[in-house]
Scaffold this active site. Structure first.
Site, mmCIF file in Angstrom:
data_model
loop_
_atom_site.group_PDB
_atom_site.id
_atom_site.type_symbol
_atom_site.label_atom_id
_atom_site.label_comp_id
_atom_site.label_asym_id
_atom_site.label_seq_id
_atom_site.Cartn_x
_atom_site.Cartn_y
_atom_site.Cartn_z
ATOM 1 N N GLN A 185 0.853 -1.201 0.000
ATOM 2 C CA GLN A 185 0.000 0.000 0.000
ATOM 3 C C GLN A 185 0.881 1.241 0.000
ATOM 4 O OE1 GLN A 185 -3.381 -0.488 3.071
ATOM 5 N NE2 GLN A 185 -1.983 -2.141 3.564
ATOM 6 N N ASP B 75 6.236 4.829 -1.189
ATOM 7 C CA ASP B 75 7.575 5.398 -0.970
ATOM 8 C C ASP B 75 8.674 4.792 -1.844
ATOM 9 O OD1 ASP B 75 8.188 2.918 0.309
ATOM 10 O OD2 ASP B 75 7.621 3.716 2.268
ATOM 11 N N HIS C 134 -1.526 1.723 -4.106
ATOM 12 C CA HIS C 134 -1.939 3.115 -3.875
ATOM 13 C C HIS C 134 -1.072 4.126 -4.627
ATOM 14 C CE1 HIS C 134 -4.108 1.804 0.094
ATOM 15 N NE2 HIS C 134 -4.773 1.474 -1.003
ATOM 16 N N CYS D 29 8.947 17.500 -14.403
ATOM 17 C CA CYS D 29 8.458 18.771 -13.843
ATOM 18 C C CYS D 29 9.522 19.368 -12.940
ATOM 19 C CB CYS D 29 7.183 18.548 -13.046
ATOM 20 S SG CYS D 29 5.875 17.867 -14.014
ATOM 21 N N CYS E 87 0.697 19.421 -17.439
ATOM 22 C CA CYS E 87 1.074 18.331 -18.340
ATOM 23 C C CYS E 87 1.833 18.899 -19.542
ATOM 24 C CB CYS E 87 -0.180 17.596 -18.810
ATOM 25 S SG CYS E 87 0.173 16.300 -19.996
ATOM 26 N N GLY F 202 2.911 -4.526 8.949
ATOM 27 C CA GLY F 202 2.922 -3.072 9.151
ATOM 28 C C GLY F 202 1.738 -2.325 8.581
ATOM 29 N N ASN G 168 3.508 -7.041 13.262
ATOM 30 C CA ASN G 168 3.111 -5.683 13.675
ATOM 31 C C ASN G 168 3.372 -5.580 15.181
ATOM 32 O OD1 ASN G 168 1.484 -3.275 14.264
ATOM 33 N ND2 ASN G 168 0.511 -3.650 12.287
ATOM 34 N N PRO G 169 3.876 -4.461 15.656
ATOM 35 C CA PRO G 169 4.074 -4.342 17.113
ATOM 36 C C PRO G 169 2.756 -4.294 17.878
ATOM 37 C CG PRO G 169 5.143 -2.517 15.932
ATOM 38 C CD PRO G 169 4.356 -3.288 14.924
HETATM 39 C C1 BJW Z 1 4.757 -1.138 12.448
HETATM 40 C C2 BJW Z 1 5.910 -0.548 12.854
HETATM 41 C C3 BJW Z 1 7.063 -1.285 12.663
HETATM 42 C C4 BJW Z 1 4.384 0.838 13.276
HETATM 43 N N1 BJW Z 1 6.997 -2.496 12.114
HETATM 44 N N2 BJW Z 1 4.705 -2.337 11.897
HETATM 45 C C5 BJW Z 1 -15.324 -1.099 2.547
HETATM 46 C C6 BJW Z 1 -15.725 -0.761 3.825
HETATM 47 C C7 BJW Z 1 -15.594 0.540 4.287
HETATM 48 C C8 BJW Z 1 -15.045 1.544 3.491
HETATM 49 C C9 BJW Z 1 -14.658 1.208 2.214
HETATM 50 C C10 BJW Z 1 -14.807 -0.082 1.761
HETATM 51 N N3 BJW Z 1 -14.326 -0.121 0.487
HETATM 52 C C11 BJW Z 1 -13.876 1.113 0.148
HETATM 53 C C12 BJW Z 1 -14.071 1.950 1.189
HETATM 54 C C13 BJW Z 1 -13.723 3.396 1.222
HETATM 55 C C14 BJW Z 1 -12.258 3.656 1.509
HETATM 56 C C15 BJW Z 1 -11.857 3.036 2.846
HETATM 57 O O1 BJW Z 1 -11.224 2.026 2.942
HETATM 58 N N4 BJW Z 1 -12.215 3.698 3.929
HETATM 59 C C16 BJW Z 1 -11.834 3.199 5.260
HETATM 60 C C17 BJW Z 1 -10.879 4.179 5.930
HETATM 61 C C18 BJW Z 1 -13.064 2.964 6.065
HETATM 62 N N5 BJW Z 1 -11.411 3.126 0.438
HETATM 63 C C19 BJW Z 1 -11.223 3.794 -0.684
HETATM 64 O O2 BJW Z 1 -11.770 4.868 -0.891
HETATM 65 C C20 BJW Z 1 -10.312 3.173 -1.721
HETATM 66 N N6 BJW Z 1 -10.964 3.177 -2.988
HETATM 67 C C21 BJW Z 1 -11.955 2.358 -3.298
HETATM 68 O O3 BJW Z 1 -12.313 1.482 -2.543
HETATM 69 O O4 BJW Z 1 -12.494 2.573 -4.551
HETATM 70 C C22 BJW Z 1 -13.759 1.978 -4.834
HETATM 71 C C23 BJW Z 1 -14.799 2.723 -4.063
HETATM 72 C C24 BJW Z 1 -14.870 4.096 -4.185
HETATM 73 C C25 BJW Z 1 -15.839 4.785 -3.458
HETATM 74 C C26 BJW Z 1 -16.702 4.107 -2.603
HETATM 75 C C27 BJW Z 1 -16.590 2.723 -2.467
HETATM 76 C C28 BJW Z 1 -15.635 2.024 -3.231
HETATM 77 C C29 BJW Z 1 -9.041 3.976 -1.902
HETATM 78 C C30 BJW Z 1 -8.167 3.923 -0.723
HETATM 79 C C31 BJW Z 1 -6.938 4.794 -0.972
HETATM 80 C C32 BJW Z 1 -6.066 4.924 0.268
HETATM 81 N N7 BJW Z 1 -5.088 5.929 0.050
HETATM 82 C C33 BJW Z 1 -4.144 6.235 1.114
HETATM 83 C C34 BJW Z 1 -3.360 7.510 0.716
HETATM 84 C C35 BJW Z 1 -2.352 7.198 -0.392
HETATM 85 C C36 BJW Z 1 -1.559 8.405 -0.758
HETATM 86 C C37 BJW Z 1 -0.742 8.901 0.393
HETATM 87 O O5 BJW Z 1 0.128 8.194 0.925
HETATM 88 O O6 BJW Z 1 -0.927 10.058 0.775
HETATM 89 O O7 BJW Z 1 -3.248 5.133 1.297
HETATM 90 S S1 BJW Z 1 -4.927 6.395 2.708
HETATM 91 C C38 BJW Z 1 -3.556 5.714 3.625
HETATM 92 O O8 BJW Z 1 -4.009 4.524 4.306
HETATM 93 C C39 BJW Z 1 -2.536 5.251 2.556
HETATM 94 C C40 BJW Z 1 -2.131 3.913 3.095
HETATM 95 O O9 BJW Z 1 -1.602 3.107 2.057
HETATM 96 C C41 BJW Z 1 -3.416 3.372 3.669
HETATM 97 C C42 BJW Z 1 -3.222 2.267 4.674
HETATM 98 O O10 BJW Z 1 -2.517 2.709 5.797
HETATM 99 P P1 BJW Z 1 -1.522 1.720 6.538
HETATM 100 O O11 BJW Z 1 -0.408 1.372 5.659
HETATM 101 O O12 BJW Z 1 -2.285 0.593 7.104
HETATM 102 O O13 BJW Z 1 -0.939 2.693 7.684
HETATM 103 P P2 BJW Z 1 -1.480 2.956 9.174
HETATM 104 O O14 BJW Z 1 -0.844 4.187 9.660
HETATM 105 O O15 BJW Z 1 -2.951 2.888 9.236
HETATM 106 O O16 BJW Z 1 -0.936 1.707 9.999
HETATM 107 C C43 BJW Z 1 0.448 1.536 10.242
HETATM 108 C C44 BJW Z 1 0.657 0.233 10.989
HETATM 109 O O17 BJW Z 1 2.044 0.022 11.118
HETATM 110 C C45 BJW Z 1 0.062 0.226 12.408
HETATM 111 O O18 BJW Z 1 -0.714 -0.951 12.579
HETATM 112 C C46 BJW Z 1 1.295 0.201 13.319
HETATM 113 O O19 BJW Z 1 1.092 -0.547 14.517
HETATM 114 C C47 BJW Z 1 2.296 -0.470 12.422
HETATM 115 N N8 BJW Z 1 3.691 -0.206 12.734
HETATM 116 N N9 BJW Z 1 5.580 0.725 13.399
HETATM 117 C C48 BJW Z 1 5.773 -2.943 11.745
HETATM 118 N N10 BJW Z 1 8.259 -0.788 13.071
#
Ligand code: BJW
Length: 256
Positions: A105, A108, A123, A143, A160, A200, A226-227
Site C-alpha cells: 500500500q 515510498d 496506492h 516537472c 502536463c 505493518g 506488527n508491534p
Molecule cells: C509497524 C511498525 C514497525 C508501526 N513495524 N509495523 C469497505 C468498507 C468501508 C469503506 C470502504 C470499503 N471499500 C472502500 C471503502 C472506502 C475507503 C476506505 O477504505 N475507507 C476506510 C478508511 C473505512 N477506500 C477507498 O476509498 C479506496 N478506494 C476504493 O475502494 O475505490 C472503490 C470505491 C470508491 C468509493 C466508494 C466505495 C468504493 C481507496 C483507498 C486509498 C487509500 N489511500 C491512502 C493515501 C495514499 C496516498 C498517500 O500516501 O498520501 O493510502 S490512505 C492511507 O491509508 C494510505 C495507506 O496506504 C493506507 C493504509 O494505511 P496503513 O499502511 O495501514 O498505515 P497505518 O498508519 O494505518 O498503519 C500503520 C501500521 O504500522 C500500524 O498498525 C502500526 O502498529 C504499524 N507499525 N511501526 C511494523 N516498526
C-alpha cells in the site's frame, strides 16, 4: 525478543518453508524504521490533519497548492530514507520461495530500492505526477520546476507537458479506484497462495485490507507482523508482535 515471539517466528518460518506460493502485503509500518511516518499512529502523517483535507480528489480540487505542498514535503523527507532490514529481508525472501508476490500500500518506493523486483503498488507512487485530464503518468523529473522549490512550497502547479492540464500526485486517494490491473494481479496471487504475510498495516483501508481475508478464505495461513494488534489480528493464524525491521530478518534466518 521474548521467548514467545521467538517461538512464533519459528512456527511462521516452518509454514513459509513448506509453502511454494507466498504473498506479502505491506503497509506504512514496514517503512517506519526507515524514518517514513505511518498514517494513523501517534505522530503519524495525519495527526492534526483530517485525511479528507489532503487525501481526496475533493481536497485537491478545492486547494491543489495545499495538497501539492503536502506531497512535495513528503518527497523531500523521503529522499533521505533508505530501505531498512525489513525491506531487505522481504527482497531476500523472494529468492527462497518458488513464487512470491509482494503487494504494497506504500507509495515510498523503498521495496524497489531494497531490491524487490516486482512490487504491486496498490496506492500509486509518491514520485510520479499524473495528468488530471488524460490520466497519463509522468515522472517528476518531467516537472523540474516543482522539484526545485519543495523547501519553501511552490507557487506554480505543474502542468502536463502534452495537454497543459494540471498535474496531480500519482497516488490513490479515498473514493478513487485502485489501478485495475494491479488490484487484479494482487487478487489473483492471494487466491492462489498457501501463506500470506501481512506486515505493518492497520488493515483499516479497503480494498487492500480485504486481500488477507480473501487469502484466508482460500485456505492460506495468515502471518501478521506488527508491534500492535490490528483489525486483522483476531483472524490471523500467527501474530508476530514486533517491529518488522527485527522480526522479518529473523523470519528469513529461520527459513534458511
Ligand atoms: C509497524 C511498525 C514497525 C508501526 N513495524 N509495523 C469497505 C468498507 C468501508 C469503506 C470502504 C470499503 N471499500 C472502500 C471503502 C472506502 C475507503 C476506505 O477504505 N475507507 C476506510 C478508511 C473505512 N477506500 C477507498 O476509498 C479506496 N478506494 C476504493 O475502494 O475505490 C472503490 C470505491 C470508491 C468509493 C466508494 C466505495 C468504493 C481507496 C483507498 C486509498 C487509500 N489511500 C491512502 C493515501 C495514499 C496516498 C498517500 O500516501 O498520501 O493510502 S490512505 C492511507 O491509508 C494510505 C495507506 O496506504 C493506507 C493504509 O494505511 P496503513 O499502511 O495501514 O498505515 P497505518 O498508519 O494505518 O498503519 C500503520 C501500521 O504500522 C500500524 O498498525 C502500526 O502498529 C504499524 N507499525 N511501526 C511494523 N516498526
Amino acid at each position: 525478543m521474548t521467548d514467545r515471539l521467538a517461538d512464533n517466528i519459528r512456527q511462521a518460518a516452518a509454514v513459509l518453508a513448506q509453502a511454494s506460493r507466498v504473498c506479502c502485503m505491506t503497509g506504512a509500518g514496514v517503512s517506519a524504521e526507515s524514518g517514513v511516518p505511518t498514517f494513523r499512529d501517534a505522530g503519524g502523517l495525519w495527526e492534526g490533519r483530517r485525511p479528507e483535507d489532503v487525501a481526496t480528489p475533493e481536497a485537491f480540487a478545492a486547494d491543489p497548492a495545499d495538497v501539492w505542498n503536502f506531497y512535495l514535503s513528503r518527497r523531500k523527507a523521503n529522499t533521505a530514507c533508505k530501505p531498512n532490514p525489513g525491506h531487505l529481508a522481504l527482497a531476500e525472501l523472494a529468492g527462497l520461495l518458488d513464487s512470491f508476490t509482494l503487494i504494497t500500500q506504500n507509495i515510498d518506493g523503498l521495496h524497489h530500492l531494497a531490491g524487490s523486483e516486482k512490487v504491486l503498488e496498490l496506492h500509486g507512487d509518491l514520485w510520479t505526477n499524473q495528468c488530471t485530464r488524460e490520466k497519463r503518468f509522468a515522472n517528476q523529473v518531467a516537472c523540474p520546476d516543482i522539484r526545485a522549490t519543495p523547501k519553501d512550497g511552490f507557487t506554480e502547479i505543474p502542468h502536463c507537458p502534452k495537454c497543459s492540464s494540471m498535474m496531480r500526485p500519482g497516488v490513490v486517494w479515498f473514493g478513487e479506484t485502485l489501478p485495475v490491473d494491479t488490484l487484479e494481479a494482487a487478487e489473483f496471487a492471494v487466491r492462489q497462495c498457501e501463506a500470506m504475510l501481512v506486515v505493518g498495516t492497520s488493515s483499516q483501508v479497503f480494498p487492500a485490507a480485504a486481500l488477507a481475508t480473501m487469502a484466508a478464505h482460500a485456505g492460506a495461513t495468515i502471518i501478521e507482523v506488527n508491534p500492535e494488534a490490528t483489525a486483522l489480528s483476531d483472524h490471523a493464524d500467527v501474530c508476530l508482535f514486533g517491529p518488522s525491521g527485527e522480526v522479518l530478518p529473523e523470519l528469513v534466518r529461520g527459513m534458511r
